[in-house]
Design a protein around this motif. Sequence first.
Motif, PDB file in Angstrom:
ATOM      1  N   ASP A 239      -7.881  -0.562   1.800  1.00 20.19           N
ATOM      2  CA  ASP A 239      -8.645  -1.317   1.284  1.00 20.19           C
ATOM      3  C   ASP A 239      -8.830  -0.962  -0.407  1.00 20.19           C
ATOM      4  N   ALA A 240      -8.243  -0.140  -0.821  1.00 24.33           N
ATOM      5  CA  ALA A 240      -8.456   0.387  -2.292  1.00 24.33           C
ATOM      6  C   ALA A 240      -7.492  -0.126  -2.959  1.00 24.33           C
ATOM      7  N   ALA A 241      -6.325  -0.699  -2.412  1.00 24.29           N
ATOM      8  CA  ALA A 241      -4.837  -0.906  -3.220  1.00 24.29           C
ATOM      9  C   ALA A 241      -4.959  -2.231  -3.597  1.00 24.29           C
ATOM     10  N   SER A 242      -4.774  -2.735  -4.845  1.00 20.40           N
ATOM     11  CA  SER A 242      -4.154  -3.867  -5.319  1.00 20.40           C
ATOM     12  C   SER A 242      -3.722  -4.686  -4.513  1.00 20.40           C
ATOM     13  N   HIS A 243      -3.820  -6.066  -4.612  1.00 23.92           N
ATOM     14  CA  HIS A 243      -2.946  -7.177  -3.833  1.00 23.92           C
ATOM     15  C   HIS A 243      -1.757  -7.700  -4.535  1.00 23.92           C
ATOM     16  N   LEU A 244      -0.711  -6.812  -4.576  1.00 29.77           N
ATOM     17  CA  LEU A 244       0.445  -6.986  -5.671  1.00 29.77           C
ATOM     18  C   LEU A 244       1.538  -7.383  -4.572  1.00 29.77           C
TER      19      LEU A 244
ATOM     20  N   VAL B 213       0.772  -1.295   0.173  1.00 28.90           N
ATOM     21  CA  VAL B 213      -0.022  -0.055  -0.070  1.00 28.90           C
ATOM     22  C   VAL B 213       0.791   1.280  -0.111  1.00 28.90           C
ATOM     23  N   THR B 214       1.962   1.256   0.864  1.00 29.19           N
ATOM     24  CA  THR B 214       2.849   2.433   0.801  1.00 29.19           C
ATOM     25  C   THR B 214       3.425   2.601  -0.286  1.00 29.19           C
ATOM     26  N   LEU B 215       4.048   1.516  -0.971  1.00 31.95           N
ATOM     27  CA  LEU B 215       4.589   1.665  -2.077  1.00 31.95           C
ATOM     28  C   LEU B 215       3.686   2.128  -3.316  1.00 31.95           C
ATOM     29  N   SER B 216       2.605   1.809  -3.359  1.00 32.64           N
ATOM     30  CA  SER B 216       1.491   2.173  -4.525  1.00 32.64           C
ATOM     31  C   SER B 216       1.375   3.507  -4.511  1.00 32.64           C
ATOM     32  N   ARG B 217       1.094   3.847  -3.080  1.00 36.99           N
ATOM     33  CA  ARG B 217       0.756   5.296  -2.897  1.00 36.99           C
ATOM     34  C   ARG B 217       1.903   6.330  -3.257  1.00 36.99           C
TER      35      ARG B 217
ATOM     36  N   ALA C  51       5.003  -6.824  -3.013  1.00 38.11           N
ATOM     37  CA  ALA C  51       5.731  -5.474  -2.882  1.00 38.11           C
ATOM     38  C   ALA C  51       6.960  -5.260  -3.724  1.00 38.11           C
ATOM     39  N   SER C  52       7.523  -6.434  -4.176  1.00 39.66           N
ATOM     40  CA  SER C  52       8.650  -6.234  -4.957  1.00 39.66           C
ATOM     41  C   SER C  52       8.236  -5.638  -6.274  1.00 39.66           C
ATOM     42  N   ASN C  53       7.240  -6.300  -6.908  1.00 40.97           N
ATOM     43  CA  ASN C  53       6.920  -5.770  -8.185  1.00 40.97           C
ATOM     44  C   ASN C  53       6.447  -4.314  -8.228  1.00 40.97           C
ATOM     45  N   VAL C  54       5.817  -3.885  -7.066  1.00 40.12           N
ATOM     46  CA  VAL C  54       5.526  -2.477  -6.967  1.00 40.12           C
ATOM     47  C   VAL C  54       6.675  -1.522  -6.794  1.00 40.12           C
ATOM     48  N   LEU C  55       7.902  -2.060  -6.347  1.00 39.76           N
ATOM     49  CA  LEU C  55       9.111  -1.333  -5.987  1.00 39.76           C
ATOM     50  C   LEU C  55       9.892  -1.371  -7.317  1.00 39.76           C
ATOM     51  N   THR C  56       9.780  -2.451  -8.130  1.00 39.55           N
ATOM     52  CA  THR C  56      10.378  -2.133  -9.365  1.00 39.55           C
ATOM     53  C   THR C  56       9.590  -1.301 -10.364  1.00 39.55           C
ATOM     54  N   SER C  57       8.452  -1.262 -10.402  1.00 36.06           N
ATOM     55  CA  SER C  57       7.934  -0.194 -11.026  1.00 36.06           C
ATOM     56  C   SER C  57       8.001   1.067 -10.806  1.00 36.06           C
ATOM     57  N   LEU C  58       8.002   1.175  -9.334  1.00 40.00           N
ATOM     58  CA  LEU C  58       8.340   2.586  -8.687  1.00 40.00           C
ATOM     59  C   LEU C  58       9.844   3.029  -9.222  1.00 40.00           C
TER      60      LEU C  58
ATOM     61  N   PHE D 249      -3.584   4.617 -15.569  1.00 46.93           N
ATOM     62  CA  PHE D 249      -3.494   3.323 -15.937  1.00 46.93           C
ATOM     63  C   PHE D 249      -3.281   2.626 -14.453  1.00 46.93           C
ATOM     64  N   GLN D 250      -2.723   3.288 -13.560  1.00 50.35           N
ATOM     65  CA  GLN D 250      -2.656   2.837 -12.269  1.00 50.35           C
ATOM     66  C   GLN D 250      -3.830   2.519 -11.508  1.00 50.35           C
ATOM     67  N   PHE D 251      -5.022   3.239 -11.854  1.00 48.12           N
ATOM     68  CA  PHE D 251      -6.192   2.877 -11.273  1.00 48.12           C
ATOM     69  C   PHE D 251      -6.634   1.328 -11.617  1.00 48.12           C
ATOM     70  N   GLY D 252      -6.112   0.764 -12.692  1.00 52.04           N
ATOM     71  CA  GLY D 252      -6.270  -0.649 -12.999  1.00 52.04           C
ATOM     72  C   GLY D 252      -5.392  -1.546 -12.421  1.00 52.04           C
ATOM     73  N   THR D 253      -4.241  -1.024 -12.266  1.00 53.45           N
ATOM     74  CA  THR D 253      -3.007  -1.998 -11.837  1.00 53.45           C
ATOM     75  C   THR D 253      -2.851  -1.768 -10.489  1.00 53.45           C
ATOM     76  N   ASN D 254      -2.629  -0.739  -9.764  1.00 49.06           N
ATOM     77  CA  ASN D 254      -2.511  -0.494  -8.385  1.00 49.06           C
ATOM     78  C   ASN D 254      -3.501  -0.418  -7.400  1.00 49.06           C
ATOM     79  N   TRP D 255      -4.806   0.153  -8.089  1.00 49.41           N
ATOM     80  CA  TRP D 255      -5.778   0.526  -7.289  1.00 49.41           C
ATOM     81  C   TRP D 255      -7.115  -0.174  -7.949  1.00 49.41           C
ATOM     82  N   ALA D 256      -7.038  -1.597  -8.204  1.00 49.77           N
ATOM     83  CA  ALA D 256      -7.822  -2.110  -8.944  1.00 49.77           C
ATOM     84  C   ALA D 256      -9.439  -2.259  -8.093  1.00 49.77           C
ATOM     85  N   PRO D 257      -8.965  -2.442  -6.612  1.00 51.68           N
ATOM     86  CA  PRO D 257     -10.447  -2.364  -5.678  1.00 51.68           C
ATOM     87  C   PRO D 257     -11.106  -1.299  -5.662  1.00 51.68           C
ATOM     88  N   PHE D 258     -10.425  -0.185  -5.739  1.00 52.39           N
ATOM     89  CA  PHE D 258     -10.840   1.081  -5.680  1.00 52.39           C
ATOM     90  C   PHE D 258     -11.935   1.131  -7.205  1.00 52.39           C
TER      91      PHE D 258
END
Length: 482
Positions: free
Chosen positions: A407-412, A8-12, A414-421, A78-87
């Motif tokens: 609750d809004a963040a996708s369940h990814l 969640v923190t990395l997605s933010r 953390a290493s994947n999000v860190l790489t994209s960041l 596009f992040q609304f579909g990748t990192n924030w899909a539940p939202f």
Amino acid sequence: MNLFSDTVTLSRMQFALTAIFHMLWPVLTTGMAIYLVVVEGLWLKTRNPNYYYHARFWTKLYVLNFGIGVASGLPMEFQFGTNWAPFSEAVGDFFGSILGFEGAMAFMLEAGFLGIMLFGWERVHPAIHYLATIMVAFGANLSTFWILVANSWMQTPSGGEMVNGKFVVNDYFQAILNPFMAKSVSHMFLATLETSLFVIGGISAWYIINQRHQAFFAHSLKIVLAVAIAVTPLQIYVGHLSAEQVYRYQPTKLAAMEAKWETSPAGQPADWSLLALPNEKREFNSWEITIPQGLGYVLEFKANLSEPVQGLKEWPVNERPKMVGLIYYSFRVMSGIGFFLAGLMVWSLLQWLMGNLSPETISQRKWLLRTWILAAPLGYIAVESGWIVRCVGRQPWTLYGEIRTVDAASHLPASNVLTSLICFAVIYSMLFIAALYFGSRIIRRGPKLDLPLPIPGLEDKVAMSTEQANFVKDQRPLEAQQ
């Protein structure tokens, strides 16, 4: 908890990075497009070639910002579909359609007429070209409108209700016209225009202080100043109205903006914190400078509060914003810059009224010109600071009062999000360096003041003034050097 293992923190952080970077570019394109409409309209009305050359020169910077804005804006959405899909799944019926409107209505309108605006000077009738410029400006600002509608709805969701984890829209127009919408759109519109004015003014001051095309850029500085006379005080007033709506609808954000821990009751005065060092762990300010009875004047223009101002202690820790110091100082940076730009406008206006901004005397106003150069990036800082207050202060909610960020963040992983960041950080750094390089090259080259006028026969009908002759004369040595 390890920062680099928290999805969640990395997605933010990733969304914050892409949003902060993207915001640098449409801020200038939306405001500068209006400036282009003004100078091209003056060109068609007066047939003064100076306005034509202004339109041609500033369009180059507009296009540079437009291109990078497009490149950085699409990944953010596009992040609304990748990192924030539940939202997205919960609010897509409304939120998704609004973002679709922004792409289908605004972006396509702007992009569709951009080619005519850039390459149609000698290919279409002047009225058609001017229409294209107007449509580009309209599209750019329509894009801002839809984005602010979507974000304002996240601040004050309305027009429906949550049913089984999804937001069901009952009144689409009520959702669009949510309580935050009108003031937010107005505040951002004025912010983009004000930022653009001071960027144009700062670049003009740089040319003047370096004794390049002084008469030409004294002209653009006066155009900017004439518009800033209305924009800068109006922006301060609309900013105050925006703070009032936070006071009414988001009391936790207001408490964070003021680093206020204890509640001030209605009917009594309250001190206003000018500077402070918030201590979130101990829930008080380690030190602060206050203005006695100032909070009532800041919020309501009177000493005693008509409604209580709640302190952060009124809410559990998990229901109020984190990073109070960031919110507190971001708000003060934004407000301070607004007053600074208004003061610069007043100073410049007084110099104009005293006759000190003529082409012959303006270069002698060294400190004024240096201040305009200093002010050029301040609008960007104010806009970014305002968005930090707006979005960080909304926490812990993504949809205020309805959907928590966790609750809004996708369940990814953390290493994947860190790489994209990291990838975004590297690519955007390269884009930023490229923008600085090409932007500085455009500025170094300066305007081309010997371009043929697009209206046949106009060169024979318009007598070249001494000022215009000096423009062309000043331009030729530079071209010879290149």
